[in-house]
Scaffold this motif. Structure first.
Motif, mmCIF file in Angstrom:
data_model
loop_
_atom_site.group_PDB
_atom_site.id
_atom_site.type_symbol
_atom_site.label_atom_id
_atom_site.label_comp_id
_atom_site.label_asym_id
_atom_site.label_seq_id
_atom_site.Cartn_x
_atom_site.Cartn_y
_atom_site.Cartn_z
ATOM 1 N N VAL A 12 0.792 -1.139 0.052
ATOM 2 C CA VAL A 12 -0.065 -0.021 -0.041
ATOM 3 C C VAL A 12 0.778 1.260 -0.028
ATOM 4 O O VAL A 12 0.598 2.342 -0.568
ATOM 5 N N THR A 13 2.023 1.354 0.715
ATOM 6 C CA THR A 13 3.033 2.429 0.701
ATOM 7 C C THR A 13 4.417 1.855 0.242
ATOM 8 O O THR A 13 4.605 0.590 0.366
ATOM 9 N N LEU A 14 5.043 2.569 -0.420
ATOM 10 C CA LEU A 14 6.346 2.274 -0.986
ATOM 11 C C LEU A 14 7.328 2.731 -0.620
ATOM 12 O O LEU A 14 7.266 4.013 -0.275
ATOM 13 N N THR A 15 8.650 2.131 -0.471
ATOM 14 C CA THR A 15 9.836 2.624 -0.096
ATOM 15 C C THR A 15 10.786 2.745 -1.361
ATOM 16 O O THR A 15 10.166 2.416 -2.342
ATOM 17 N N ALA A 16 11.952 3.660 -1.224
ATOM 18 C CA ALA A 16 12.675 3.434 -2.367
ATOM 19 C C ALA A 16 13.072 2.032 -2.647
ATOM 20 O O ALA A 16 13.390 1.839 -3.904
ATOM 21 N N THR A 17 13.118 1.263 -1.873
ATOM 22 C CA THR A 17 13.452 -0.254 -2.185
ATOM 23 C C THR A 17 12.607 -0.671 -2.947
ATOM 24 O O THR A 17 12.880 -1.596 -3.914
ATOM 25 N N ASP A 18 11.126 -0.601 -2.379
ATOM 26 C CA ASP A 18 10.035 -1.269 -3.345
ATOM 27 C C ASP A 18 9.952 -0.589 -4.808
ATOM 28 O O ASP A 18 9.796 -1.363 -5.651
ATOM 29 N N MET A 19 10.138 0.691 -4.962
ATOM 30 C CA MET A 19 9.962 1.257 -6.054
ATOM 31 C C MET A 19 11.344 0.865 -6.892
ATOM 32 O O MET A 19 11.206 0.536 -8.110
ATOM 33 N N PHE A 22 10.365 -2.593 -8.393
ATOM 34 C CA PHE A 22 9.538 -2.685 -9.584
ATOM 35 C C PHE A 22 9.928 -1.753 -10.718
ATOM 36 O O PHE A 22 9.509 -2.245 -11.746
ATOM 37 N N LEU A 23 10.692 -0.908 -10.521
ATOM 38 C CA LEU A 23 11.102 -0.068 -11.640
ATOM 39 C C LEU A 23 12.428 -0.765 -12.462
ATOM 40 O O LEU A 23 12.590 -0.287 -13.820
ATOM 41 N N GLY A 24 12.925 -1.409 -11.540
ATOM 42 C CA GLY A 24 14.431 -1.941 -12.066
ATOM 43 C C GLY A 24 15.687 -0.818 -12.091
ATOM 44 O O GLY A 24 16.282 -0.683 -13.102
ATOM 45 N N ILE A 25 15.392 0.186 -11.226
ATOM 46 C CA ILE A 25 16.502 1.148 -11.051
ATOM 47 C C ILE A 25 17.209 1.141 -9.816
ATOM 48 O O ILE A 25 16.725 0.506 -9.009
ATOM 49 N N SER A 26 18.107 1.953 -9.537
ATOM 50 C CA SER A 26 18.748 1.771 -8.489
ATOM 51 C C SER A 26 18.154 2.445 -7.248
ATOM 52 O O SER A 26 17.208 3.411 -7.594
ATOM 53 N N LYS A 27 18.347 2.229 -6.130
ATOM 54 C CA LYS A 27 17.651 2.897 -4.877
ATOM 55 C C LYS A 27 18.216 4.358 -4.943
ATOM 56 O O LYS A 27 17.181 5.272 -4.543
ATOM 57 N N ILE A 33 13.923 10.600 -7.341
ATOM 58 C CA ILE A 33 12.614 10.811 -7.571
ATOM 59 C C ILE A 33 11.900 11.422 -6.654
ATOM 60 O O ILE A 33 10.999 12.317 -6.533
ATOM 61 N N PHE A 34 12.077 10.561 -5.166
ATOM 62 C CA PHE A 34 11.507 11.282 -3.998
ATOM 63 C C PHE A 34 11.443 12.731 -3.835
ATOM 64 O O PHE A 34 10.865 13.308 -3.146
ATOM 65 N N LYS A 35 12.857 13.256 -4.085
ATOM 66 C CA LYS A 35 12.996 14.565 -3.927
ATOM 67 C C LYS A 35 12.434 15.409 -4.843
ATOM 68 O O LYS A 35 12.680 16.730 -4.727
ATOM 69 N N ARG A 36 11.814 15.023 -6.146
ATOM 70 C CA ARG A 36 11.247 15.804 -7.034
ATOM 71 C C ARG A 36 10.206 16.696 -6.406
ATOM 72 O O ARG A 36 9.209 15.990 -5.738
ATOM 73 N N ILE A 42 5.631 11.190 0.898
ATOM 74 C CA ILE A 42 4.903 11.238 2.472
ATOM 75 C C ILE A 42 6.197 11.047 3.406
ATOM 76 O O ILE A 42 7.058 10.151 3.082
ATOM 77 N N ASN A 43 6.351 11.986 4.017
ATOM 78 C CA ASN A 43 7.230 11.895 5.158
ATOM 79 C C ASN A 43 6.771 11.499 6.405
ATOM 80 O O ASN A 43 6.084 12.131 6.907
ATOM 81 N N ILE A 44 7.242 10.450 7.010
ATOM 82 C CA ILE A 44 6.937 9.918 8.211
ATOM 83 C C ILE A 44 8.236 9.922 9.132
ATOM 84 O O ILE A 44 8.973 8.910 8.847
ATOM 85 N N GLY A 45 8.561 10.804 10.062
ATOM 86 C CA GLY A 45 9.751 10.750 10.747
ATOM 87 C C GLY A 45 10.896 11.011 9.519
ATOM 88 O O GLY A 45 10.850 11.968 8.757
ATOM 89 N N ASP A 46 11.903 9.870 9.486
ATOM 90 C CA ASP A 46 12.995 10.145 8.522
ATOM 91 C C ASP A 46 12.762 9.099 7.416
ATOM 92 O O ASP A 46 13.594 9.098 6.470
ATOM 93 N N ARG A 47 11.525 8.578 7.387
ATOM 94 C CA ARG A 47 11.343 7.723 6.054
ATOM 95 C C ARG A 47 10.470 8.431 5.292
ATOM 96 O O ARG A 47 9.672 9.433 5.273
ATOM 97 N N LEU A 48 10.968 8.241 3.975
ATOM 98 C CA LEU A 48 10.203 8.760 2.653
ATOM 99 C C LEU A 48 9.496 7.349 2.157
ATOM 100 O O LEU A 48 9.788 6.463 1.789
ATOM 101 N N LEU A 49 8.109 7.717 1.770
ATOM 102 C CA LEU A 49 7.052 6.862 1.337
ATOM 103 C C LEU A 49 6.340 7.588 0.322
ATOM 104 O O LEU A 49 6.277 8.558 0.222
ATOM 105 N N VAL A 50 5.753 6.535 -0.552
ATOM 106 C CA VAL A 50 4.584 7.136 -1.712
ATOM 107 C C VAL A 50 3.626 6.226 -1.339
ATOM 108 O O VAL A 50 3.636 5.102 -1.303
#
Length: 68
Positions: A12-19, A22-27, A33-36, A42-50
């Motif tokens: 339901v929520t993806l991390t950089a590792t999940d992405m 799925f996309l076949g690109i590096s973390k 991409i998360f910084k775009r 979604i920022n939760i504490g130190d975690r970046l999610l989507v």
């Protein structure tokens, strides 16, 4: 190690590792991409999610931009 073969396999929520899996690109590329400003991070504490749904919407917009 999770292998995502379809959108339905994604959590339901993806991390950089999940992405990256799925996309076949590096973390590192995923973190860029998360910084775009147009990426729905979604920022939760130190975690970046989507959320899966917002990620798919964003991905579809990117595809349309390339096709135009």
């Amino acid at each position: 190690m999770d292998n995502y073969k379809s959108i339905d396999d994604l959590p339901v929520t993806l991390t950089a590792t999940d992405m990256s899996k799925f996309l076949g690109i590096s973390k590192c590329s995923c973190y860029a991409i998360f910084k775009r400003s147009d990426f729905p991070t979604i920022n939760i504490g130190d975690r970046l999610l989507v959320s899966r749904d917002r990620f798919i919407e964003w991905l579809e917009k990117q595809t349309r931009s390339i096709e135009s």
